[in-house]
Structure formats: structure tokens, C-alpha cells
Design an enzyme around this catalytic site. Structure first.
Site, PDB file in Angstrom:
ATOM      1  N   GLY A 188       0.796  -1.226   0.000  1.00  0.00           N
ATOM      2  CA  GLY A 188       0.000   0.000   0.000  1.00  0.00           C
ATOM      3  C   GLY A 188       0.826   1.272   0.000  1.00  0.00           C
ATOM      4  N   GLU A 189       2.136   1.150   0.259  1.00  0.00           N
ATOM      5  CA  GLU A 189       3.024   2.329   0.268  1.00  0.00           C
ATOM      6  C   GLU A 189       2.937   3.036  -1.086  1.00  0.00           C
ATOM      7  OE1 GLU A 189       7.662   2.295   0.416  1.00  0.00           O
ATOM      8  OE2 GLU A 189       6.867   1.432   2.256  1.00  0.00           O
ATOM      9  N   GLN A 192      -7.609  20.304  14.249  1.00  0.00           N
ATOM     10  CA  GLN A 192      -6.747  20.050  15.423  1.00  0.00           C
ATOM     11  C   GLN A 192      -5.779  21.214  15.587  1.00  0.00           C
ATOM     12  OE1 GLN A 192      -5.074  16.077  15.825  1.00  0.00           O
ATOM     13  NE2 GLN A 192      -6.453  15.341  14.236  1.00  0.00           N
ATOM     14  N   LYS A 217     -23.126  25.075  20.458  1.00  0.00           N
ATOM     15  CA  LYS A 217     -22.967  23.653  20.148  1.00  0.00           C
ATOM     16  C   LYS A 217     -21.882  23.049  21.027  1.00  0.00           C
ATOM     17  CE  LYS A 217     -20.192  21.832  16.678  1.00  0.00           C
ATOM     18  NZ  LYS A 217     -19.685  21.776  15.313  1.00  0.00           N
ATOM     19  N   ASP A 276     -21.334  27.162   7.304  1.00  0.00           N
ATOM     20  CA  ASP A 276     -20.231  26.576   8.066  1.00  0.00           C
ATOM     21  C   ASP A 276     -19.046  26.434   7.124  1.00  0.00           C
ATOM     22  OD1 ASP A 276     -18.917  25.553  10.252  1.00  0.00           O
ATOM     23  OD2 ASP A 276     -20.304  23.896  10.593  1.00  0.00           O
TER      24      ASP A 276
HETATM   25  C1  R5P Z   1     -16.259  22.253  13.463  1.00  0.00           C
HETATM   26  O1  R5P Z   1     -16.326  23.104  14.335  1.00  0.00           O
HETATM   27  C2  R5P Z   1     -16.503  22.565  12.012  1.00  0.00           C
HETATM   28  O2  R5P Z   1     -16.568  23.931  11.770  1.00  0.00           O
HETATM   29  C3  R5P Z   1     -17.780  21.909  11.517  1.00  0.00           C
HETATM   30  O3  R5P Z   1     -18.883  22.471  12.195  1.00  0.00           O
HETATM   31  C4  R5P Z   1     -17.754  20.440  11.777  1.00  0.00           C
HETATM   32  O4  R5P Z   1     -16.516  19.874  11.424  1.00  0.00           O
HETATM   33  C5  R5P Z   1     -18.852  19.741  11.015  1.00  0.00           C
HETATM   34  O5  R5P Z   1     -18.786  18.383  11.332  1.00  0.00           O
HETATM   35  P1  R5P Z   1     -20.108  17.510  11.321  1.00  0.00           P
HETATM   36  O6  R5P Z   1     -20.752  17.697   9.975  1.00  0.00           O
HETATM   37  O7  R5P Z   1     -19.590  16.106  11.519  1.00  0.00           O
HETATM   38  O8  R5P Z   1     -20.951  17.951  12.447  1.00  0.00           O
END
Ligand code: R5P
Length: 309
Positions: A37-38, A95, A188, A214
């Protein structure tokens, strides 16, 4: 230096469209694999050239990242004059800090690896966090697809619509979409990689249609939770959801199809073949990226294309 487009395998259609806009043929690249797979990509000669390696690091994220690193190294060892990594979707950008002790800062690891492999400049589109720029030891150009997406939404947007940020991280993005509209923000909490809880909303949604925006849709959990909160607080409908990056993994298409949303608009930073189950409107970022590459090649400013302008 000649301008050369080197396409990784992550989005060859987008790379082809960028090359076409720039009136050039993509450099031929072959991706060999060892039996285990490399990966071993082989790039046709780019000695002395101004090279733009096009590779979003979407799923499978780590494979696409390693392939990108190998492509950059191949170009450097072949004697490319200048190398820019064009990573329209930058995986690991979420991250960007340690949420708890014991975690890595994955965005920093990915950024360091790009520079160590030969990238002299990085071009990204609407990354999850602008902190990416501070993490990179090389110049980063942060482009935005928001104007193109906003233009695509415009025909559906009545004057009383409210732009909803599904979490605090999306507020800046929502403000960019909504220079003329009001913004509401959902609170959230992410419970796991694929589950979130959204309870409150700050702002006025009652009696108004909503546009949820988003940076990315991964599993669709965030959009689902935000839609439920908007409707529970008296929003009349969710007329459209807009997100630059449509990862659409883990049943996202099914999840979104089950929601009372009229339209989902995204871009082609990632290939959209896997989302066939969902009727998506896909706006291409090829013109944006081709324009940026042309200006970088000619050492011209990127004014008007950047997230901060
Ligand atoms: C995280 O804060 C990003 O801005 C998105 O809201 C998030 O990655 C969306 O992921 P999912 O569709 O799995 O909720």
C-alpha cells in the site's frame, strides 16, 4: 520560470479545471503503489519551473497528506525553481489546539511536514481556523469561496432571512456571508467525532427563514442540530445550507436528505462523487484558484481573493 500544475490524485478534476483556466496542460504524474500500500508518485520533469501541487487532503486524509508530501519532495529533488502547495481543503486543520492534555496539535504537524517536504508557500481555501497561518513557517495565502457561495445563494435569500452560525467558530464566516443580514449563533457542544449537542441560540430567528453556513460539512451532525434548534426557536424554514468543504462522510448525505432543508450549496474543493445520494449545488473554486496561481506566478497581490479582504 514556467508555470506548472502538478495534480495529486485527490481531486484530478479540479486540478484539470485549474490547468485549463491557466491554458496549460497538467504535468503527468503516476501514482505507483507497493504491494503493502506504500505510495510512490512519479512526476514528469519540472526542473527550474514554478510548480503548484494541487492536492486537497480530504478522505482518506492521511493517504492524501502523505501523497502530497511525496509529490513536494519529488518536485524539490527534481530541481523545481519554486514550489507552492495548493491544498484547497486542509485536513487536520480542526486540530488547531489541544482540547485536553495528551492530544497533539495535528494542524501544526501537517504544516511542518509540508514545509519540511519542500513547500515554499501554502494556498488554502476557507480553512477551519485562521490560526493555520500562525502555525506555518512558510507564507500562507488564505483564499475564500464565500463570495462565490453567497452569489449562488442570493436568488433564494429574502430580505428577512437570518444567517445562522451553527457554532461559535463559524461566527466570523457567518458575518462575512451576512454583511447585510442579521446573524444568529447556536451554542454547540461536540460529544464525539460524529455527535454534537446544540441547545441554545443567540439572536432572533423566530418568524424568519434561516441560512445556515459553516466551513465544512463532515457527518452533517452540526447542520442537523442547528436546523433543529432554529426550527424549535420559531424559524420558519431553513432555506439553504452553505459550506465551503463538503466532506460528507459517515452517512451525511442521508442525514441531510432527512432534514427540511431546501438546498445545500458547497464547492468542489473535494470531489463530490460520493455524495450522489444528495442533491447538491456545487460551485467550482477552479476560477478562484487559477486566478490566485496566475497572480502568484506573476508576483502580483491577491487582493480581493483573500479571506481577510
Ligand atoms: C467544526 O467546528 C466545524 O466547523 C464543523 O462544524 C464540523 O466539522 C462539522 O462536522 P459535522 O458535519 O460532523 O458535524
Amino acid at each position: 520560470m514556467g508555470l506548472r500544475i502538478v495534480p495529486g490524485s485527490a481531486n484530478t478534476v479540479l486540478a484539470g479545471a485549474i490547468a485549463k483556466s491557466l491554458d496549460t496542460e497538467p504535468v503527468t504524474c503516476k501514482l505507483d503503489r507497493f504491494p503493502d500500500g506504500e505510495m510512490r508518485p512519479v512526476v514528469n520533469p519540472v526542473r527550474g519551473d514554478d510548480v503548484y501541487v494541487i492536492q486537497p487532503t480530504g478522505p482518506p486524509v492521511s493517504d492524501h497528506l502523505i501523497e502530497l508530501l511525496l509529490l513536494l519532495d519529488a518536485c524539490r529533488r527534481d530541481g523545481a525553481g519554486r514550489i507552492t502547495a495548493v491544498v484547497p481543503y486542509f485536513g487536520y486543520a480542526r486540530q488547531d489546539r489541544r482540547g485536553r492534555s495528551g492530544e497533539p496539535v495535528g494542524a501544526r504537524v501537517a504544516a511542518d511536514a509540508l514545509a519540511a517536504s519542500g513547500a515554499q508557500c501554502l494556498v488554502v481555501v476557507d480553512p477551519h481556523s485562521a490560526a493555520l497561518e500562525a502555525m506555518c513557517g512558510i507564507p500562507v495565502e488564505i483564499l475564500t469561496a464565500v463570495p462565490a457561495l453567497a452569489e449562488a445563494l442570493a436568488p433564494d435569500v429574502p430580505g428577512d432571512a437570518v444567517v445562522v452560525a451553527p457554532d461559535l467558530g463559524a461566527v466570523k464566516l457567518a458575518k462575512h456571508y451576512a454583511s447585510l443580514l442579521q446573524v444568529a449563533v447556536v451554542r454547540k457542544t461536540r460529544l464525539t467525532g460524529a455527535t454534537v449537542r446544540a441547545e441554545e441560540i443567540a439572536g432572533h430567528v423566530a418568524g424568519r427563514p434561516a441560512i445556515i453556513v459553516d466551513d465544512m460539512i463532515s457527518t452533517g451532525a452540526t447542520i442537523e442540530a442547528a436546523t433543529q434548534v432554529v426550527l424549535a426557536h420559531g424559524g420558519t424554514s431553513v432555506i439553504v445550507v452553505a459550506a465551503t468543504h463538503g466532506l460528507l462522510v459517515g452517512g451525511a448525505a442521508r442525514r441531510l436528505r432527512g432534514l427540511p432543508i431546501r438546498r445545500v450549496v458547497t464547492t468542489d474543493t473535494l470531489p463530490q462523487g460520493r455524495s450522489a445520494a444528495l442533491a447538491l449545488q456545487v460551485e467550482s473554486v477552479a476560477p478562484l484558484l487559477a486566478d490566485a496561481i496566475s497572480r502568484l506566478h506573476h508576483n502580483q497581490p491577491l487582493a480581493g481573493l483573500l479571506a481577510r479582504t
